[in-house]
Motif scaffolding. Structure first.
Motif, mmCIF file in Angstrom:
data_model
loop_
_atom_site.group_PDB
_atom_site.id
_atom_site.type_symbol
_atom_site.label_atom_id
_atom_site.label_comp_id
_atom_site.label_asym_id
_atom_site.label_seq_id
_atom_site.Cartn_x
_atom_site.Cartn_y
_atom_site.Cartn_z
ATOM 1 N N VAL A 1 -6.197 5.046 8.102
ATOM 2 C CA VAL A 1 -5.865 6.061 7.104
ATOM 3 C C VAL A 1 -7.058 6.985 6.908
ATOM 4 O O VAL A 1 -8.197 6.525 6.813
ATOM 5 N N ALA A 2 -6.792 8.282 6.854
ATOM 6 C CA ALA A 2 -7.848 9.253 6.518
ATOM 7 C C ALA A 2 -7.588 9.737 5.104
ATOM 8 O O ALA A 2 -6.493 10.218 4.801
ATOM 9 N N GLN A 3 -8.570 9.574 4.236
ATOM 10 C CA GLN A 3 -8.395 9.965 2.836
ATOM 11 C C GLN A 3 -9.388 11.068 2.476
ATOM 12 O O GLN A 3 -10.576 10.982 2.788
ATOM 13 N N LYS A 4 -8.865 12.100 1.799
ATOM 14 C CA LYS A 4 -9.735 13.210 1.368
ATOM 15 C C LYS A 4 -10.661 12.737 0.247
ATOM 16 O O LYS A 4 -10.277 11.888 -0.559
ATOM 17 N N ALA A 5 -11.848 13.336 0.192
ATOM 18 C CA ALA A 5 -12.764 13.029 -0.911
ATOM 19 C C ALA A 5 -12.184 13.588 -2.210
ATOM 20 O O ALA A 5 -11.640 14.684 -2.238
ATOM 21 N N ARG A 6 -12.296 12.828 -3.285
ATOM 22 C CA ARG A 6 -11.727 13.259 -4.569
ATOM 23 C C ARG A 6 -12.780 13.904 -5.480
ATOM 24 O O ARG A 6 -12.470 14.711 -6.323
ATOM 25 N N TYR A 7 -14.002 13.519 -5.311
ATOM 26 C CA TYR A 7 -15.130 14.034 -6.105
ATOM 27 C C TYR A 7 -15.021 13.685 -7.586
ATOM 28 O O TYR A 7 -15.698 14.288 -8.417
ATOM 29 N N VAL A 8 -14.111 12.791 -7.941
ATOM 30 C CA VAL A 8 -13.988 12.298 -9.320
ATOM 31 C C VAL A 8 -13.864 10.783 -9.238
ATOM 32 O O VAL A 8 -13.109 10.261 -8.413
ATOM 33 N N ASP A 9 -14.615 10.091 -10.062
ATOM 34 C CA ASP A 9 -14.508 8.634 -10.102
ATOM 35 C C ASP A 9 -13.310 8.277 -10.980
ATOM 36 O O ASP A 9 -13.390 8.349 -12.209
ATOM 37 N N ILE A 10 -12.190 7.907 -10.334
ATOM 38 C CA ILE A 10 -10.965 7.715 -11.127
ATOM 39 C C ILE A 10 -11.030 6.457 -12.003
ATOM 40 O O ILE A 10 -10.241 6.317 -12.922
ATOM 41 N N LYS A 11 -12.003 5.583 -11.717
ATOM 42 C CA LYS A 11 -12.162 4.414 -12.606
ATOM 43 C C LYS A 11 -12.751 4.854 -13.955
ATOM 44 O O LYS A 11 -12.538 4.219 -14.970
ATOM 45 N N LYS A 12 -13.516 5.940 -13.941
ATOM 46 C CA LYS A 12 -14.141 6.421 -15.176
ATOM 47 C C LYS A 12 -13.364 7.567 -15.822
ATOM 48 O O LYS A 12 -13.499 7.826 -17.010
ATOM 49 N N TYR B 1 0.870 -1.166 0.000
ATOM 50 C CA TYR B 1 0.000 0.000 0.000
ATOM 51 C C TYR B 1 0.910 1.220 0.000
ATOM 52 O O TYR B 1 1.646 1.439 0.962
ATOM 53 N N LEU B 2 0.884 1.980 -1.080
ATOM 54 C CA LEU B 2 1.742 3.160 -1.213
ATOM 55 C C LEU B 2 0.875 4.394 -0.984
ATOM 56 O O LEU B 2 -0.032 4.693 -1.765
ATOM 57 N N LEU B 3 1.179 5.078 0.109
ATOM 58 C CA LEU B 3 0.311 6.171 0.546
ATOM 59 C C LEU B 3 0.995 7.520 0.367
ATOM 60 O O LEU B 3 2.183 7.649 0.645
ATOM 61 N N ASP B 4 0.256 8.498 -0.121
ATOM 62 C CA ASP B 4 0.818 9.843 -0.234
ATOM 63 C C ASP B 4 -0.265 10.864 0.088
ATOM 64 O O ASP B 4 -1.428 10.672 -0.278
ATOM 65 N N ILE C 1 -2.100 2.151 -4.792
ATOM 66 C CA ILE C 1 -1.743 3.541 -4.504
ATOM 67 C C ILE C 1 -2.930 4.223 -3.813
ATOM 68 O O ILE C 1 -4.056 4.164 -4.301
ATOM 69 N N ILE C 2 -2.625 4.856 -2.682
ATOM 70 C CA ILE C 2 -3.672 5.569 -1.935
ATOM 71 C C ILE C 2 -3.231 7.027 -1.838
ATOM 72 O O ILE C 2 -2.279 7.344 -1.109
ATOM 73 N N THR C 3 -3.875 7.905 -2.575
ATOM 74 C CA THR C 3 -3.453 9.311 -2.592
ATOM 75 C C THR C 3 -4.428 10.182 -1.807
ATOM 76 O O THR C 3 -5.539 9.771 -1.491
ATOM 77 N N GLY C 4 -3.976 11.392 -1.524
ATOM 78 C CA GLY C 4 -4.795 12.314 -0.735
ATOM 79 C C GLY C 4 -5.069 11.761 0.646
ATOM 80 O O GLY C 4 -6.127 12.000 1.217
ATOM 81 N N ALA C 5 -4.108 11.054 1.200
ATOM 82 C CA ALA C 5 -4.360 10.311 2.441
ATOM 83 C C ALA C 5 -3.232 10.486 3.452
ATOM 84 O O ALA C 5 -2.079 10.700 3.089
ATOM 85 N N LYS C 6 -3.607 10.408 4.718
ATOM 86 C CA LYS C 6 -2.638 10.519 5.808
ATOM 87 C C LYS C 6 -2.835 9.376 6.790
ATOM 88 O O LYS C 6 -3.970 8.929 6.994
#
Ligand code: SF4
Length: 155
Positions: free
Chosen positions: A102-113, A38-41, A82-87
């Motif tokens: 882990v706390a992850q910020k909402a992205r508001y974009v579906d990155i799968k689409k 799990y690669l977190l940034d 990969i887990i981004t926007g996360a602490k």
């Protein structure tokens, strides 16, 4: 995969915190060894400080030329998530069996689409200081952290 300790329930998963060049290489090495990584940034994308550089000391090599293949390898490796926007909020447990909250910020974009076409950034009316460029210019509220990112991770 073998574990050094055998008296406790061990896991074959690891977390790498920080997705810069060293974090990506660590993740790739661990993933190649068979670990689930799990690669977190905390940023909206991996790449770290090296993504902001033109040349690297002392060889004057192009930073992005070194980094791009690792970005692609990291993004495509089947053992790396990969887990981004996360602490990291909390780590509990013992060596070999940690639990990480882990706390992850909402992205508001579906990155799968998302195809990374950039239309939303062009249409976005909100301009904000661009931290990536030391705030000497602006970015839209929806944006790619830097131009060379593969097409999916718009925040
Ligand atoms: S870049 Fe924006 S407009 Fe294009 S697919 Fe992704 S979210 Fe939709």
């Amino acid at each position: 995969m073998s574990n050094v300790q055998t008296d406790k329930k061990m896991t074959g998963a690891v977390m790498v915190v920080g997705g810069g060049i060293s974090g990506m290489q660590s993740a790739l090495d661990l993933a190649e060894s068979g670990f689930k990584v799990y690669l977190l940034d905390e940023k909206p994308a991996i790449g770290g400080t090296m993504a902001r550089l033109d040349k690297t000391f002392p060889t004057n090599d192009c930073a992005m030329c070194i980094m791009s293949p690792k970005l692609v390898d990291t993004g495509r490796h089947k053992n790396i998530e990969i887990i981004t926007g996360a602490k990291v909020k909390e780590v509990t447990g013992d060596p070999g069996n940690f639990k990480v909250k882990v706390a992850q910020k909402a992205r508001y974009v579906d990155i799968k689409k998302c195809t990374g076409c950039g239309d939303c950034a062009s249409a976005c009316p909100v301009e904000l200081p661009n931290e990536f460029n030391g705030e000497i210019d602006t970015r839209k509220a929806t944006y790619k952290l830097y131009a060379q990112l593969p097409p999916t991770p718009l925040p």
